[in-house]
Design a protein around this motif. Sequence first.
Motif, short mmCIF file in Angstrom:
data_model
loop_
_atom_site.label_atom_id
_atom_site.label_comp_id
_atom_site.label_asym_id
_atom_site.label_seq_id
_atom_site.Cartn_x
_atom_site.Cartn_y
_atom_site.Cartn_z
N ASP A 6 -25.24 -31.25 64.67
CA ASP A 6 -24.93 -31.63 63.27
C ASP A 6 -23.31 -31.51 63.35
O ASP A 6 -22.58 -31.88 62.30
CB ASP A 6 -25.28 -30.45 62.35
CG ASP A 6 -24.93 -29.11 62.54
OD1 ASP A 6 -24.09 -28.84 63.27
OD2 ASP A 6 -25.54 -28.14 61.86
N HIS A 26 -18.75 -30.43 56.80
CA HIS A 26 -20.01 -30.47 55.72
C HIS A 26 -20.89 -29.16 56.81
O HIS A 26 -21.16 -29.33 57.76
CB HIS A 26 -20.85 -31.83 56.02
CG HIS A 26 -20.06 -32.94 55.29
ND1 HIS A 26 -19.69 -32.88 53.91
CD2 HIS A 26 -19.41 -33.81 55.91
CE1 HIS A 26 -19.18 -34.10 53.63
NE2 HIS A 26 -18.77 -34.61 54.82
N LEU A 35 -28.43 -30.32 57.12
CA LEU A 35 -27.59 -31.58 56.62
C LEU A 35 -28.10 -32.82 56.87
O LEU A 35 -29.06 -32.77 57.57
CB LEU A 35 -26.44 -31.32 57.68
CG LEU A 35 -25.52 -30.18 57.28
CD1 LEU A 35 -24.25 -30.32 58.61
CD2 LEU A 35 -24.72 -30.20 56.05
N LYS A 39 -24.10 -36.60 56.91
CA LYS A 39 -23.18 -35.42 56.89
C LYS A 39 -22.96 -35.02 58.47
O LYS A 39 -21.86 -34.78 58.93
CB LYS A 39 -23.52 -34.46 55.93
CG LYS A 39 -23.36 -34.65 54.50
CD LYS A 39 -23.66 -33.61 53.74
CE LYS A 39 -23.61 -33.99 52.20
NZ LYS A 39 -23.70 -32.72 51.35
N CYS A 40 -24.07 -35.10 59.20
CA CYS A 40 -23.88 -34.89 60.61
C CYS A 40 -22.99 -35.80 61.39
O CYS A 40 -22.12 -35.38 62.15
CB CYS A 40 -25.40 -34.76 61.29
SG CYS A 40 -26.40 -33.35 60.67
N ARG A 42 -20.77 -37.73 60.03
CA ARG A 42 -19.40 -37.43 59.35
C ARG A 42 -18.69 -36.29 60.20
O ARG A 42 -17.53 -36.36 60.69
CB ARG A 42 -19.51 -37.32 57.98
CG ARG A 42 -17.87 -37.44 57.43
CD ARG A 42 -17.30 -38.49 57.61
NE ARG A 42 -15.93 -38.59 57.03
CZ ARG A 42 -15.03 -39.35 57.94
NH1 ARG A 42 -15.29 -39.99 58.77
NH2 ARG A 42 -13.80 -39.10 57.35
N ASN A 43 -19.60 -35.17 60.63
CA ASN A 43 -18.87 -34.06 61.18
C ASN A 43 -18.52 -34.50 62.81
O ASN A 43 -17.45 -34.21 63.23
CB ASN A 43 -19.70 -32.86 61.26
CG ASN A 43 -19.86 -32.06 59.96
OD1 ASN A 43 -18.95 -32.22 58.95
ND2 ASN A 43 -21.06 -31.30 59.83
#
Length: 145
Positions: A6, A26, A35, A39-40, A42-43
């Motif tokens: 993530d 996130h 998540l 969002k994963c 994006r991280n």
Amino acid sequence: MGELKDGVILCHLANHIKPRTVSQIHVKSSAVPKLTMAKCKRNVENFLEACRRLGVPQEQLCSQADIIDEKRPAPLLCTLQALVDLKTALAKSATCAQTAPNSVHSRPNSRSKSSQPGPSSRSLSNRTTSSSGKQRSHPPLHSVV
């Protein structure tokens, strides 16, 4: 390596090496225990961008798929090793900067040329100007060393 998928731990790692390298992470919460894939991703993107800014060479960067898909751990391990090497180099340079000797200007016994006693460069000249504005010639002065 599922815990890295993530990107949360990876982003925290980048921020540990240099604070605020990743400005937004996130994270899971009690309301949202898992998540979303967006969002994963994006991280992970934020982590990889932080690696670039920190100076990890492009050839040592893994891809987003290497982290999220977890099929090839070697590229991620290469990226993590590069981060460890950067952290070591940053820590070493910070230690060297703290133990470096003071500059010449901060030493108590050093004085700049202008503050040293003795004849100035003007007084060593063999010509002077009188108050009437006429130049007079004098024999050269020898400086004492």
